[in-house]
Design an enzyme around this catalytic site. Structure first.
Site, PDB file in Angstrom:
ATOM      1  CG  ASP A  76      -1.849   1.156   1.278  1.00  0.00           C
ATOM      2  OD1 ASP A  76      -1.713   2.066   0.433  1.00  0.00           O
ATOM      3  OD2 ASP A  76      -2.733   1.167   2.155  1.00  0.00           O
ATOM      4  CG  ASN A 103      -0.206   3.685 -13.528  1.00  0.00           C
ATOM      5  OD1 ASN A 103      -0.764   4.423 -14.336  1.00  0.00           O
ATOM      6  ND2 ASN A 103      -0.866   2.739 -12.864  1.00  0.00           N
ATOM      7  CE1 TYR A 168      -5.089  12.509  -9.840  1.00  0.00           C
ATOM      8  CE2 TYR A 168      -5.760  14.254 -11.342  1.00  0.00           C
ATOM      9  CZ  TYR A 168      -5.276  12.978 -11.123  1.00  0.00           C
ATOM     10  OH  TYR A 168      -4.968  12.183 -12.196  1.00  0.00           O
ATOM     11  CE  LYS A 172      -1.690  12.216 -11.311  1.00  0.00           C
ATOM     12  NZ  LYS A 172      -0.852  11.004 -11.364  1.00  0.00           N
TER      13      LYS A 172
HETATM   14  N1  NAP Z   1      -8.244   7.878 -15.560  1.00  0.00           N
HETATM   15  C1  NAP Z   1      -7.989   9.145 -15.824  1.00  0.00           C
HETATM   16  O1  NAP Z   1      -8.856   9.884 -16.286  1.00  0.00           O
HETATM   17  C2  NAP Z   1      -6.603   9.696 -15.594  1.00  0.00           C
HETATM   18  C3  NAP Z   1      -6.254  10.899 -16.218  1.00  0.00           C
HETATM   19  C4  NAP Z   1      -4.994  11.433 -16.027  1.00  0.00           C
HETATM   20  C5  NAP Z   1      -4.092  10.768 -15.227  1.00  0.00           C
HETATM   21  N2  NAP Z   1      -4.457   9.607 -14.606  1.00  0.00           N
HETATM   22  C6  NAP Z   1      -3.468   8.965 -13.740  1.00  0.00           C
HETATM   23  O2  NAP Z   1      -3.185   7.688 -14.244  1.00  0.00           O
HETATM   24  C7  NAP Z   1      -2.759   6.830 -13.183  1.00  0.00           C
HETATM   25  C8  NAP Z   1      -3.527   5.527 -13.246  1.00  0.00           C
HETATM   26  O3  NAP Z   1      -4.901   5.810 -13.070  1.00  0.00           O
HETATM   27  P1  NAP Z   1      -6.043   4.906 -13.687  1.00  0.00           P
HETATM   28  O4  NAP Z   1      -6.966   5.801 -14.412  1.00  0.00           O
HETATM   29  O5  NAP Z   1      -5.496   3.736 -14.384  1.00  0.00           O
HETATM   30  O6  NAP Z   1      -6.787   4.479 -12.337  1.00  0.00           O
HETATM   31  P2  NAP Z   1      -7.326   3.063 -11.787  1.00  0.00           P
HETATM   32  O7  NAP Z   1      -7.917   2.272 -12.889  1.00  0.00           O
HETATM   33  O8  NAP Z   1      -8.168   3.411 -10.614  1.00  0.00           O
HETATM   34  O9  NAP Z   1      -5.977   2.324 -11.305  1.00  0.00           O
HETATM   35  C9  NAP Z   1      -5.259   2.809 -10.220  1.00  0.00           C
HETATM   36  C10 NAP Z   1      -4.164   1.838  -9.885  1.00  0.00           C
HETATM   37  O10 NAP Z   1      -3.414   2.396  -8.785  1.00  0.00           O
HETATM   38  C11 NAP Z   1      -3.306   1.431  -7.756  1.00  0.00           C
HETATM   39  N3  NAP Z   1      -3.326   2.086  -6.450  1.00  0.00           N
HETATM   40  C12 NAP Z   1      -4.201   3.026  -6.011  1.00  0.00           C
HETATM   41  N4  NAP Z   1      -3.937   3.326  -4.730  1.00  0.00           N
HETATM   42  C13 NAP Z   1      -2.864   2.584  -4.364  1.00  0.00           C
HETATM   43  C14 NAP Z   1      -2.125   2.432  -3.166  1.00  0.00           C
HETATM   44  N5  NAP Z   1      -2.464   3.107  -2.038  1.00  0.00           N
HETATM   45  N6  NAP Z   1      -1.090   1.570  -3.126  1.00  0.00           N
HETATM   46  C15 NAP Z   1      -0.765   0.854  -4.237  1.00  0.00           C
HETATM   47  N7  NAP Z   1      -1.418   0.947  -5.405  1.00  0.00           N
HETATM   48  C16 NAP Z   1      -2.478   1.784  -5.456  1.00  0.00           C
HETATM   49  C17 NAP Z   1      -4.525   0.515  -7.930  1.00  0.00           C
HETATM   50  O11 NAP Z   1      -4.192  -0.795  -7.464  1.00  0.00           O
HETATM   51  P3  NAP Z   1      -4.868  -1.560  -6.213  1.00  0.00           P
HETATM   52  O12 NAP Z   1      -6.250  -1.059  -6.065  1.00  0.00           O
HETATM   53  O13 NAP Z   1      -4.750  -3.007  -6.616  1.00  0.00           O
HETATM   54  O14 NAP Z   1      -3.971  -1.231  -5.062  1.00  0.00           O
HETATM   55  C18 NAP Z   1      -4.704   0.487  -9.440  1.00  0.00           C
HETATM   56  O15 NAP Z   1      -3.927  -0.536 -10.015  1.00  0.00           O
HETATM   57  C19 NAP Z   1      -2.968   7.642 -11.902  1.00  0.00           C
HETATM   58  O16 NAP Z   1      -1.739   8.213 -11.500  1.00  0.00           O
HETATM   59  C20 NAP Z   1      -3.929   8.727 -12.321  1.00  0.00           C
HETATM   60  O17 NAP Z   1      -3.806   9.888 -11.524  1.00  0.00           O
HETATM   61  C21 NAP Z   1      -5.679   9.043 -14.775  1.00  0.00           C
END
Ligand code: NAP
Length: 276
Positions: A76, A103, A168, A172
């Site tokens: 975590d 990520n 957030y 970023k």
């Molecule tokens: N989706 C968007 O619109 C968007 C846009 C711009 C940037 N981003 C960025 O892209 C990245 C990935 O986001 P996503 O959209 O793919 O989100 P997601 O589908 O919710 O995936 C998030 C990932 O982060 C892991 N995670 C979250 N909290 C954690 C913790 N405390 N410890 C370890 N792992 C953790 C989760 O794994 P577990 O739950 O298995 O721990 C999951 O694998 C993030 O940095 C996000 O800010 C996303």
């Protein structure tokens, strides 16, 4: 880039070695697609997140389909001790990390005055502090070996303030500034840094933050696979900053010509939940 690094190894007469990528948050969304894209390129992987079941499932999938070696570490990242655990486990397994993909991340959606402080702290620990801490541990080893890459996931929020996502977007912005600064420090070292800055992406992220019903997500959300393909390509081309998607590219080009207060107001509108 795996291919490029392997050719470099061969030219320098070193033993050919498969490259290894450590990816945080590969159990879902962009991280999962990055794991798949890197597996297609033959990278062995260290997968890090909280959900062991999903980590095992993905490890098996990647090994069976792409023939790569995978390791997983349950951690975590909101717990500051987890970084030491990750570093020690890779050391014990004798793994050299060639690509670090920072990520894992999440959003806290609320006006700052009403937001939960603990949630903000967790966000800063996962989205910012863990990125710095992991980079600070693995980067010196890459510099020593004169090769490697850090792939950080920023956002279009890295460029623009995020009303109702203030912490957030500020986090970023930190990641983008940090990535560009160390990329310049590392010029000529053989180690590259890329900050991938997506706009809205259709992943569990939007469900968790309850922002699916916002203009940004309704009208502009990209597919996570397309984002991951673009991210790996940007890394291979050693781009320092990459914004995937033409709508995002246009927005990031144009926003600098408008007063910052207007841009911030547009950002608030784009992330306003509809019908509330
Ligand atoms: N989706 C968007 O619109 C968007 C846009 C711009 C940037 N981003 C960025 O892209 C990245 C990935 O986001 P996503 O959209 O793919 O989100 P997601 O589908 O919710 O995936 C998030 C990932 O982060 C892991 N995670 C979250 N909290 C954690 C913790 N405390 N410890 C370890 N792992 C953790 C989760 O794994 P577990 O739950 O298995 O721990 C999951 O694998 C993030 O940095 C996000 O800010 C996303």
């Amino acid at each position: 880039m795996g291919d490029i690094l392997r050719m470099k190894d061969a030219r320098e007469g070193r033993t050919l070695k498969t490259q290894t990528a450590l990816i945080t948050g590969p159990t879902s969304g962009i991280g999962k697609q990055l794991a798949i894209q890197l597996a297609k390129k033959g990278y062995d992987q260290v997968l890090v997140s909280r959900n062991e079941e999903k980590l095992i499932e993905l490890s098996e999938q990647l090994t069976n389909k792409y023939g790569i070696q995978t390791h997983h570490i349950v951690a975590d990242l909101a717990n500051p001790d987890s970084i030491e655990k990750i570093f020690q486990e890779t050391k014990m397994k004798g793994l050299e990390i060639d690509v670090l993909v920072n990520n894992a991340g999440f959003d806290v959606y609320a006006p700052f005055a009403e937001s939960d402080w603990q949630a903000n702290e967790r966000l800063l620990t996962v989205n910012v502090k863990a990125v710095l801490d992991l980079t600070h541990r693995f980067l010196p080893l890459m510099v020593q070996r004169k090769q490697g890459h850090i792939l950080n996931i920023g956002s279009i929020g890295s460029f623009i303030p995020g009303p109702n996502n203030a912490v957030y977007a500020a986090g970023k912005a930190f990641i983008l500034s940090f990535s560009e600064a160390i990329a310049e420090e590392l010029r000529g070292s053989g180690v590259g840094v890329t900050c991938l800055c997506p706009g809205a992406v259709s992943t569990a992220f939007a469900d968790k933050a309850d922002v699916k019903n916002t203009p940004l997500f309704i009208y502009t959300a990209m597919d996570p696979e397309a984002v991951a393909v673009a991210g790996v390509r940007a890394m291979e081309k050693k781009k320092r900053v990459y914004v995937p998607g033409w709508i995002n590219k246009i927005f990031i080009f144009l926003y600098r010509f408008f007063p910052r207060s207007w841009v911030t107001r547009i950002s608030k509108w784009a992330m306003a939940r509809q019908g509330t």
